[in-house]
Design an enzyme around this catalytic site. Structure first.
Site, PDB file in Angstrom:
ATOM      1  N   CYS A 122       0.852  -1.182   0.000  1.00 54.47           N
ATOM      2  CA  CYS A 122       0.000   0.000   0.000  1.00 54.47           C
ATOM      3  C   CYS A 122       0.890   1.235   0.000  1.00 54.47           C
ATOM      4  CB  CYS A 122      -0.930   0.102   1.201  1.00 54.47           C
ATOM      5  SG  CYS A 122      -2.090  -1.253   1.327  1.00 54.47           S
ATOM      6  N   ARG A 151       3.618  -0.190  -5.060  1.00 54.87           N
ATOM      7  CA  ARG A 151       3.395  -0.727  -3.713  1.00 54.87           C
ATOM      8  C   ARG A 151       2.084  -1.503  -3.601  1.00 54.87           C
ATOM      9  NH1 ARG A 151       6.831   1.782   0.000  1.00 54.87           N
ATOM     10  NH2 ARG A 151       5.529   1.101   1.706  1.00 54.87           N
ATOM     11  N   ASN A 204      -1.294   2.339   5.729  1.00 53.05           N
ATOM     12  CA  ASN A 204      -0.420   1.292   5.198  1.00 53.05           C
ATOM     13  C   ASN A 204       0.013   0.430   6.378  1.00 53.05           C
ATOM     14  OD1 ASN A 204       3.067   1.321   4.196  1.00 53.05           O
ATOM     15  ND2 ASN A 204       1.561  -0.282   3.947  1.00 53.05           N
ATOM     16  N   LYS A 233      11.615 -15.324 -11.439  1.00 49.07           N
ATOM     17  CA  LYS A 233      11.397 -14.206 -12.369  1.00 49.07           C
ATOM     18  C   LYS A 233      10.336 -14.588 -13.382  1.00 49.07           C
ATOM     19  CE  LYS A 233      12.802 -11.773 -10.898  1.00 49.07           C
ATOM     20  NZ  LYS A 233      13.385 -11.155  -9.762  1.00 49.07           N
ATOM     21  N   GLU A 286       6.697 -15.078 -11.748  1.00 47.92           N
ATOM     22  CA  GLU A 286       6.000 -13.899 -11.223  1.00 47.92           C
ATOM     23  C   GLU A 286       5.507 -12.966 -12.330  1.00 47.92           C
ATOM     24  OE1 GLU A 286      10.021 -11.614  -9.633  1.00 47.92           O
ATOM     25  OE2 GLU A 286       8.133 -11.159  -8.675  1.00 47.92           O
ATOM     26  N   HIS A 290      14.584 -37.828  -8.143  1.00 45.52           N
ATOM     27  CA  HIS A 290      14.062 -38.324  -6.857  1.00 45.52           C
ATOM     28  C   HIS A 290      12.585 -37.987  -6.708  1.00 45.52           C
ATOM     29  CE1 HIS A 290      17.959 -39.715  -5.525  1.00 45.52           C
ATOM     30  NE2 HIS A 290      18.461 -38.610  -6.055  1.00 45.52           N
ATOM     31  N   LYS A 297       5.488  -4.338  -4.639  1.00 44.44           N
ATOM     32  CA  LYS A 297       6.949  -4.241  -4.601  1.00 44.44           C
ATOM     33  C   LYS A 297       7.505  -4.319  -3.180  1.00 44.44           C
ATOM     34  CE  LYS A 297      10.951  -3.155  -6.558  1.00 44.44           C
ATOM     35  NZ  LYS A 297      11.545  -4.273  -7.288  1.00 44.44           N
TER      36      LYS A 297
HETATM   37  C1  F6R Z   1      10.979 -10.859  -6.820  1.00 43.96           C
HETATM   38  C2  F6R Z   1      11.034  -9.824  -5.805  1.00 43.96           C
HETATM   39  C3  F6R Z   1      10.790 -10.221  -4.404  1.00 43.96           C
HETATM   40  C4  F6R Z   1      11.704  -9.432  -3.446  1.00 43.96           C
HETATM   41  C5  F6R Z   1      11.312  -9.709  -1.996  1.00 43.96           C
HETATM   42  C6  F6R Z   1      12.225  -9.001  -1.023  1.00 43.96           C
HETATM   43  O1  F6R Z   1      11.260 -10.331  -8.074  1.00 43.96           O
HETATM   44  O2  F6R Z   1      11.231  -8.676  -6.084  1.00 43.96           O
HETATM   45  O3  F6R Z   1      10.925 -11.584  -4.199  1.00 43.96           O
HETATM   46  O4  F6R Z   1      13.023  -9.805  -3.688  1.00 43.96           O
HETATM   47  O5  F6R Z   1       9.995  -9.298  -1.790  1.00 43.96           O
HETATM   48  O6  F6R Z   1      12.152  -7.621  -1.189  1.00 43.96           O
HETATM   49  P1  F6R Z   1      13.256  -6.666  -0.581  1.00 43.96           P
HETATM   50  O7  F6R Z   1      14.540  -6.980  -1.289  1.00 43.96           O
HETATM   51  O8  F6R Z   1      12.771  -5.293  -0.857  1.00 43.96           O
HETATM   52  O9  F6R Z   1      13.347  -6.991   0.867  1.00 43.96           O
END
Ligand code: F6R
Length: 602
Positions: free
Chosen positions: A2, A28, A99, A480, A483, A499, A597
């Site tokens: 948020c 966010r 938030n 990658k 997601e 396995h 993010k």
């Molecule tokens: C994947 C991604 C997430 C972040 C994770 C940690 O592309 O971006 O897996 O790596 O949420 O985020 P930070 O690094 O901001 O703690």
């Protein structure tokens, strides 16, 4: 998760500036968005589900001239992502954006219901709003009434919060406070802001105040007053942001993700340049520690796995890597000999922050590897090494991850130097010097990645396999891809597939094999052949691509580099395969569904 923003200013541009800020905060969360504006002494709410563009379309033709408002972009935690549950929420005299999560909201809701107060939504935020209003109504009417009611209400909240609050009877003033969710106050000329992070306000000002947990602020267009919970005024420093507004723009790229992939040659070379110039990474004497714990989430944890491999294999230090959400709820056997390395791009990830606090409480030395300058993790760790990657907007991390790996490689090389551990120094230093060119060449090879994407984008399932450090890279490549393309993919240690998991290989199932280590190459090739024998469509990513046609349907050639650089260059390839695949599938690459993010909830 948020994003919140508030604006109060003489220019009466609350609607326009809040929408601009929300767009910069959209990474966010983007389940719904809303804005509350003070119009002719009244607070009016405008909300819509989905992205900010929906809200923008909804209000763009409304003739609103407002000096003060608060806005929110939501990543749903409690209650569906619909219009009713969208913030802001308004109860009586109080309008709020939030938030975080109020963990005891059910208890507070019951208390309010006992008082015959009814609520409209299923959110914890509406409960918080109604509760502040409930206390406000009971509070003695004096000049501190509003701050006092916020302080009292917050003392009953459990969980995390950053609030932007407007009272209907003081519609030109914003109140704010925070605990375990980030919040800054933007300082302008005849206008001031609140925001979840600096990106929201860089179009208007670079000056900001960091609000600490348990501080309460009252903000008008020409004053900012900060208090502690006893209403004692606190004098705050004004900081200046180093990131610029243009770093938050796509600058001609189709997507932020592609822009950020293309920024890697520069930001990685900056990190190694520092290392080559022998600038101390930090004052920690790494050699003093006989054990390292690396704690992080998601891709940052995958970067940690690369670090573990390097530190154990080359610097001879035992390392454990754990996801923060598990680490924090276990009995950690920490001693003075343990160094805890916390990795986070945003520096605000709730579980990672909690793990850092636990490690500190238990007396361990803590080092943070962080991108966002001034973030909570950077501030709270004993030492911080910044990755200086610049703002990362795409939800899927790219340069955030590779800069973390570059810092870990640099730490490892430093330790080796200090311990006099001999390695192939000349080759490594040559690569570090040329890293910018090496990565540029890889990134420019886009036709190769497009070709791989064409072959895999219609599949439902695929596998990444590798051994040693390549297994860690497989995890990042697989994350990658899934997601941003919504394809199911799994990363497997190449020797482990038989396995159990090999039963999932069918005719045409893509298997992406990474084989960068010469010593393990033949073993990995055998594992590729095992999948091929069961119908897999195999894609080999390796520096060794001669005579591979009998087991690889496609070969992607990598430069032959040391293990200090290889993870970075290989992951660039994996990022681009994921990007091209998601593009062919028509996915929203920068804002994949259900994600946000900055994960500021547990
Ligand atoms: C994947 C991604 C997430 C972040 C994770 C940690 O592309 O971006 O897996 O790596 O949420 O985020 P930070 O690094 O901001 O703690």
């Amino acid at each position: 998760m948020c994003g919140i923003i508030g604006y109060t200013g003489k220019k009466k541009l609350a609607k326009e500036n809040i929408i601009t800020g929300l767009k910069n905060l959209e990474y966010r969360g983007y389940d719904s968005a809303g804005i509350a504006l003070s119009e002719n002494g009244e607070i009016n709410l405008y909300k819509s589900s989905g992205k900010i563009s929906n809200l923008e379309n909804y209000i763009k033709d409304k003739n609103i001239s407002s000096s003060t408002g608060i806005g929110h972009t939501r990543w749903a935690t409690h209650g569906e992502p619909n219009q009713i549950n969208a913030h802001p929420h308004k109860c009586g005299n109080v309008t709020i954006v939030h938030n975080g999560i109020i963990e005891n909201y059910i208890d507070i809701r019951k208390k309010l219901e006992n008082e015959k107060i009814t609520l409209q939504s299923g959110t914890d935020t509406e409960v918080a709003c109604a509760y502040i209003n409930y206390i406000y109504e009971k509070e003695e009417n004096n000049s501190d009434r509003k701050l006092k009611s916020i302080i009292k209400a917050c003392s009953d909240f459990r969980g995390s919060y950053a609030f932007g609050i407007i009272f209907s009877d003081e519609p030109e003033v914003i109140y704010t406070t925070r605990k375990d969710s980030p919040l800054i106050i933007g300082v302008g000329k005849n206008e001031n802001f609140i925001a979840s992070d600096i990106s929201a306000i860089l179009d208007f000002t670079k000056e900001y105040i960091l609000l600490e947990a348990g501080e309460f602020a009252k903000i008008s267009c020409n004053s900012i007053n900060v208090y502690d919970s006893n209403l004692k005024p606190i004098s705050k420093n004004i900081s200046t942001a180093t990131w610029t507004a243009s770093e938050y723009k796509k600058n001609g790229y189709d997507h932020f993700m592609l822009k950020e992939i293309n920024e890697q040659p520069q930001v990685i070379s900056n990190i190694f340049k520092k290392y080559l110039d022998n600038i101390e990474l930090c004052s920690i004497e790494f050699e003093k520690y006989n054990k390292i714990h690396i704690v992080a989430c998601g891709s940052a944890m995958h970067a940690g796995l690369v670090g573990k491999y390097l530190l154990e294999n080359y610097a001879n230090i035992p390392v454990t890597v754990e996801v923060a959400s598990e680490y924090r709820y276990k009995n950690q056997l920490l001693s003075k000999d343990t160094l805890v390395i916390i990795i986070s791009q945003s520096g605000e990830t709730a579980d990672t922050l909690a793990a850092l606090r636990i490690a500190k409480e238990k007396g361990a030395k803590t080092l943070a590897i962080v991108n966002a300058v001034g973030s909570s993790i950077a501030r709270e760790a004993d030492e911080t090494i910044y990755t200086y990657a610049g703002p990362e907007i795409a939800v899927a991390t790219t340069k955030g991850y590779t800069t973390q790996v570059a810092v870990l490689s640099s730490i490892c090389l430093n330790i080796m130097k200090n311990k006099n551990i001999i390695s192939d120094d000349k080759k490594i230093y040559e690569e570090l010097k040329n890293i910018k060119k090496i990565l540029k060449n890889i990134i420019e090879n886009s036709e190769v990645y497009k070709n791989v994407a064409k072959k895999i984008y219609k599949c439902d399932n695929l596998f990444y396999i590798g051994r040693g450090i390549d297994y860690a890279l497989c995890m990042e490549g697989s994350l990658k891809l899934k997601e941003i393309s919504y394809m199911h993919s799994e990363a497997y240690a190449a020797g482990e597939l038989k396995h159990g998991t090999i039963s999932l290989i069918e005719n045409g199932t893509p298997v992406i094999a990474i084989a960068t280590n010469k010593e393990l190459y033949e073993k990995t090739v055998s594992n590729i052949k095992e999948t091929k024998a069961r119908g897999a469509f195999s894609i080999l990513i390796s520096p060794y691509t001669n005579n591979t046609s009998d087991f690889a349907d496609i070969s992607v050639e990598l430069p032959d580099l040391s293990e200090f650089v290889n993870p970075i260059s290989t992951v660039c390839v994996l990022q681009l395969i994921a990007y091209e695949t998601a593009k062919l599938r028509g996915c929203d690459i920068d804002k994949p569904k259900n994600l946000a993010k900055s994960v500021t909830v547990e």
